[in-house]
Design a protein around this motif. Sequence first.
Motif, PDB file in Angstrom:
ATOM      1  N   PHE A 195      -5.837   4.078   0.607  1.00 50.48           N
ATOM      2  CA  PHE A 195      -5.001   2.897   0.325  1.00 50.48           C
ATOM      3  C   PHE A 195      -4.503   2.908  -1.124  1.00 50.48           C
ATOM      4  O   PHE A 195      -3.515   2.255  -1.450  1.00 50.48           O
ATOM      5  N   ASN A 196      -5.213   3.628  -2.007  1.00 53.68           N
ATOM      6  CA  ASN A 196      -4.804   3.703  -3.410  1.00 53.68           C
ATOM      7  C   ASN A 196      -4.045   4.986  -3.751  1.00 53.68           C
ATOM      8  O   ASN A 196      -3.653   5.181  -4.899  1.00 53.68           O
ATOM      9  N   GLU A 198      -1.025   7.272  -4.290  1.00 51.81           N
ATOM     10  CA  GLU A 198       0.338   6.889  -4.682  1.00 51.81           C
ATOM     11  C   GLU A 198       1.374   7.233  -3.605  1.00 51.81           C
ATOM     12  O   GLU A 198       2.293   6.455  -3.350  1.00 51.81           O
ATOM     13  N   LYS A 201       1.038   4.800  -0.700  1.00 48.78           N
ATOM     14  CA  LYS A 201       1.557   3.482  -1.103  1.00 48.78           C
ATOM     15  C   LYS A 201       3.088   3.466  -1.096  1.00 48.78           C
ATOM     16  O   LYS A 201       3.706   2.518  -0.584  1.00 48.78           O
ATOM     17  N   LYS A 205       5.438   1.319   1.538  1.00 48.93           N
ATOM     18  CA  LYS A 205       6.378   0.311   1.007  1.00 48.93           C
ATOM     19  C   LYS A 205       7.804   0.621   1.476  1.00 48.93           C
ATOM     20  O   LYS A 205       8.566  -0.288   1.854  1.00 48.93           O
ATOM     21  N   ASP A 211       3.574  -4.189   0.217  1.00 54.53           N
ATOM     22  CA  ASP A 211       2.556  -3.295  -0.336  1.00 54.53           C
ATOM     23  C   ASP A 211       1.434  -2.992   0.646  1.00 54.53           C
ATOM     24  O   ASP A 211       0.961  -3.894   1.365  1.00 54.53           O
ATOM     25  N   LEU A 212       0.997  -1.742   0.647  1.00 58.26           N
ATOM     26  CA  LEU A 212      -0.200  -1.353   1.393  1.00 58.26           C
ATOM     27  C   LEU A 212      -1.406  -1.991   0.713  1.00 58.26           C
ATOM     28  O   LEU A 212      -1.581  -1.879  -0.497  1.00 58.26           O
ATOM     29  N   ASN A 564      -4.262  -6.971  -2.539  1.00 55.38           N
ATOM     30  CA  ASN A 564      -4.896  -5.861  -3.238  1.00 55.38           C
ATOM     31  C   ASN A 564      -6.412  -6.100  -3.282  1.00 55.38           C
ATOM     32  O   ASN A 564      -6.864  -7.174  -3.669  1.00 55.38           O
TER      33      ASN A 564
END
Length: 574
Positions: A195-196, A198, A201, A205, A211-212, A564
Amino acid sequence: MRRQFLTSTTALVLLLGAGHAYAGMDEAKAFLDKEIGDLSTLSRADQEKEMQWFIDAAKPFAGMEIKVVSETLTTHQYESQTLAPAFTAITGIKVTHDVIQEGDVVEKIQTQMQTGQNLYDGWVNDSDLIGTHWRYQQARNLTDWMAGEGKDVTDPMLDVDDFIGKSFTTAPDGKLYQLPDQQFANLYWFRYDWFNDEKNKADFKAKYGYDLGVPVNWSAYEDIAQFFTGREIDGKKVYGHMDYGKKDPSLGWRFTDAWLSMAGNGDKGIPNGKPVDEWGIKVDENSRPVGSCVARGGDTNGPASVYAIQKYLDWLKAYAPPEAQGMTFSESGPVPSQGNIAQQIFWYTAFTADMAKPGLPVVNDDGTPKWRVAPSPHGVYWKDGMKLGYQDAGSWTLLKSTPTDRAKAAWLYAQFVVSKTVDVKKSQVGLTFVRDSTIHDKSFTERAPKLGGLIEFYRSPARVQWTPTGTNVPDYPKLAQLWWQNIGDASSGAKSPQEAMDSLCADQEKVLSRLEKSGVQGDIGPKMAEEHDLDYWNKDAVSKGNLAPQLKIENEKEKPVTINYDELVKSWQK
C-alpha cells in the motif's frame, strides 16, 4: 469464536512443587521467579500478596480434584500446561484443565445444562452464550455469587472493572454471568508495504481517482480488491482478497461473527443493536425475542443482510484465489502469510502470532511485519453508532449444577489465570487481551512494532465497536448451527442470497416459536410478533427512532473512501 487451528503452543512445562508435600508461599515464589518475573502490572510485593490470598482462600479445598475445560487456543494451552500445574503446586487444589475443540465445549455444556450431570466444575465458553445463560438461568450470576455464596473465594484484587469485555458478559438484568478469560477481534488485514509502494499508489490513483489506503467502506475495499487481483508483485501474481466458502460448520461463524453488522444490518447500539441485533433478531422492551424475519420486524432476510451475502459471494468469486471457494476456516487461515494476498476484510487477530513469525514472506528481516491490521470497512447500510465487527470473548462460567464447594475451587482457579499477577505474561503468550491494564503495560509498548497494529487497535477508542453476539440470541447452540447450512446453500449456488436468508430466518423463527410454546425461558423467552410487510416494519422502526429493517438502497456502490494508515493511528493517539 474459534477455532481449531491455534495449536502451535510454546510448551512451557513447569515442574513446581516436585518433592514438596505442602502447597504454599515457597511454591508461589518459585512460580513468580521462573514464570512471571517483571511481566506483571503488579509489583513483586503485590504479586506475593495476591498469591498469599490464593493460598489462604484455597485451604478448605486442599487435596480436592477439579476439572475445567476450554477450547483449543494458544492461551488455553498455556493455562493447561503451565498455569494449572502452578496453581496446584501453590494451592493444593488439583486442577485438570482439558483443552478440546470449540464445538465439543458447546456440546458438553449443553449436556450438563440438559441433564444436570456435573461434567466440569468450570467452563470457559464464549460470551456468545450470554443470552442463553441469562434466559435459562442455569449459570450462577457472578455479581450475586461474588457478593454472597462465593464472597470468601473472590479475590479482593480481581478488579472486575479492569476487564474490557465486562459489557459483553452482562445480561439485561444488569448482572455479570461470565468473566472474560481471552478475547480477540476480526479486523481488516492488509499489506502495508504494498500500500506504500510508490508505483502501486500512482497506478491506483490514476485508475480510481483517489488515494490507495485503508478502506473505510466496502466500496473502496472492492476497488482495492479489483486493483490488486492479477497484478504482478515481486514476480508473482497476487490476489486482492481472501476468504473461504466450503459448506462446513466453520462457514457459520464466518457470518454469525458479525458479518451482517459490518454491512449495516440491525440497529444502532453498543455492544449490540437494539431492538434488532446483528443476527437480525428483534426483541421487545422486555428483551423478549419477537422475530427474525422482516415479516415480524426482524432483519435476518432484510436488504442489508442480503447485500452482505451478495458481496461475500461476489468478492470470493472475483478476487480470491480459486481454491478459496473449497476451503474451510482453518485451511484458509494461513494463506495470507504465504505472501500473495493484498488484503483480507475478515481476519481474526488470534492469527497474529502465527503471522508474525520470523522467516515468513510477510515478515521483514528485522522481525517487523510487512502487514498491518486496521478497523474493518463498513457496508452501505452501516450507520455511525452501530457495532462494526466481532470480538470473541471466551469467558469463565459456573453452572448451578456444579456442587458449591467444587464451584468455589474452580472459581479460585479461574481468578488465578486472569489475575493481575499472571495476566501480562499470559497475554504475551496468547495475545488475547482481557484487561485494560495489561494492554497499556510497558512490555506491550515495547513489543507493539512487531505486532502489526494489534496493540494500537486495542488501545484505540475504535475498540468498543467490536463485540460478541449479544443477549437477543436466546439459545446460541440451537440457532448458530442453522447458519452454515443455509448460507452454505448460497455459497454453493443452490440458492440465491435472498432465498438463503429467507430460509435462515424461517429456521430461526421455528426455534423461537418452540421456545415460546415450551415456556422454558419464562417471561424473558420469545413472544412472536404479528406479520406485516417490510414497508410497515420500516415505518414502525423509524417512528420509534430506530433503523431496522432498512429499505433497499438502489445504488449500493457508494462513494469509496480510504484513509492513510499512519494518519489513522496518529488520530487515535490524540
